[in-house]
Design a protein around this motif. Structure first.
Motif: not given
Length: 311
Positions: A253-269
């Protein structure tokens, strides 16, 4: 052999894959794009003095049968690609480069020399040809740096440094995981490394960890290291660093982010999923990548590579 080098225009990619001294040391002909070495303060004149020709990006594509790009060629360059060209670098044909293969490589009969660290292979007309004369781990340092960069960068963006109360799980003992462990060892965190035989212990203790670092790239997308159901067992706020950058495969279920915005939050993680993370340390990794690529390709005859697809 005439090699054309373009500046990777993959998002936030800053590594430079060729140095002037490598031009001098090779018998092959080199053509580089204007401004190719700018990220490392290398002037075009330095490449010219070493024996290379400096041309515009379009001219490099038009005049060279071999195109070298450290990272995946982007859609903005698709119109420049000519039928039968040889593309060299990290294309990730079954991962982030799948669309490139489907939309460009196969229709245009491109010969894609994917210099993967473990499975260097040639992709041509939908078939895969392993390169037996390139030894696995030929660019090991870049993989180790991937683990180091992923940990440090993720922690900075996440906004916290580990301490004695921080429980960390590092999955695998390969190059990427070794780099991650090296970075984490700078702190006084409670770090455990899990291998194939001890993974059941990891799964039995999923809810204990504040940080999980994955260093495993899976061959079968169905064999997830962490499934969606297992993610539900993680501690709220857990930082999951996929240092292997195997989005959707290693961790479902994970998807790529980028060096400019590398972290995303989903379901408390929190998920860190970047597939060119060594570019964080581009001044260090550029030299390591360029030296490794020169050894296995820049200084070689192209014929043995082409023979593989005609046997």
């Amino acid at each position: 052999m005439k090699l054309g080098f373009i500046k990777p225009n993959y998002p936030f990619e800053k590594r430079v894959g060729l140095f002037p001294d490598q031009v001098r040391a090779s018998k092959n002909e080199f053509v580089v794009e204007k401004g190719f070495g700018a990220n490392l303060d290398i002037e075009d004149s330095e490449y010219e003095q070493a024996g290379a020709t400096v041309l515009s990006r379009e001219e490099v594509f038009r005049t060279c049968d071999i195109i070298v790009s450290v990272k995946l060629i982007q859609p903005s360059d698709y119109d420049y690609l000519r039928e039968g060209q040889i593309i060299v670098g990290w294309t990730h044909p079954t991962g982030s480069g799948a669309d490139f293969m489907r939309l460009q490589a196969i229709p245009k009969k491109l010969v894609v020399v994917d210099l993967d660290n473990i499975y260097p292979s040639i992709y041509y007309l939908g078939k895969v040809y392993p390169i037996p004369f390139i030894q696995p781990n030929f660019v090991r340092k870049n993989s180790v740096n991937a683990g180091i960069c992923a940990v440090f960068h993720a922690l900075l963006v996440y906004g916290a440094l580990p301490d004695a109360s921080t429980k960390v799980a590092v999955l695998s003992n390969g190059n990427v995981a070794q780099g991650a462990f090296s970075a984490l060892s700078k702190f006084n965190a409670d770090v455990r490394m899990f291998y194939r035989k001890t993974m059941p212990e990891f799964y039995a203790s999923l809810g204990e960890y504040d940080i999980i670092v994955n260093g495993i790239e899976v061959d079968n997308p169905q064999n997830h290291i962490l499934t969606k159901e297992q993610l539900k067992q993680l501690k709220r706020g857990c930082l999951v660093i996929d240092a292997a950058a195997d989005a959707g495969n290693a961790i479902e279920g994970t998807h790529y982010a980028s060096l400019g915005d590398p972290i995303y939050r989903e379901d408390g993680l929190y998920f860190y999923e970047v597939n060119n993370v060594p570019s964080v340390l581009y001044r260090t990794t550029s030299r390591e990548v360029a030296d490794a690529f020169a050894d296995v390709f820049y200084n070689k005859d192209i014929e043995p590579f082409l023979q593989l697809i005609h046997e």
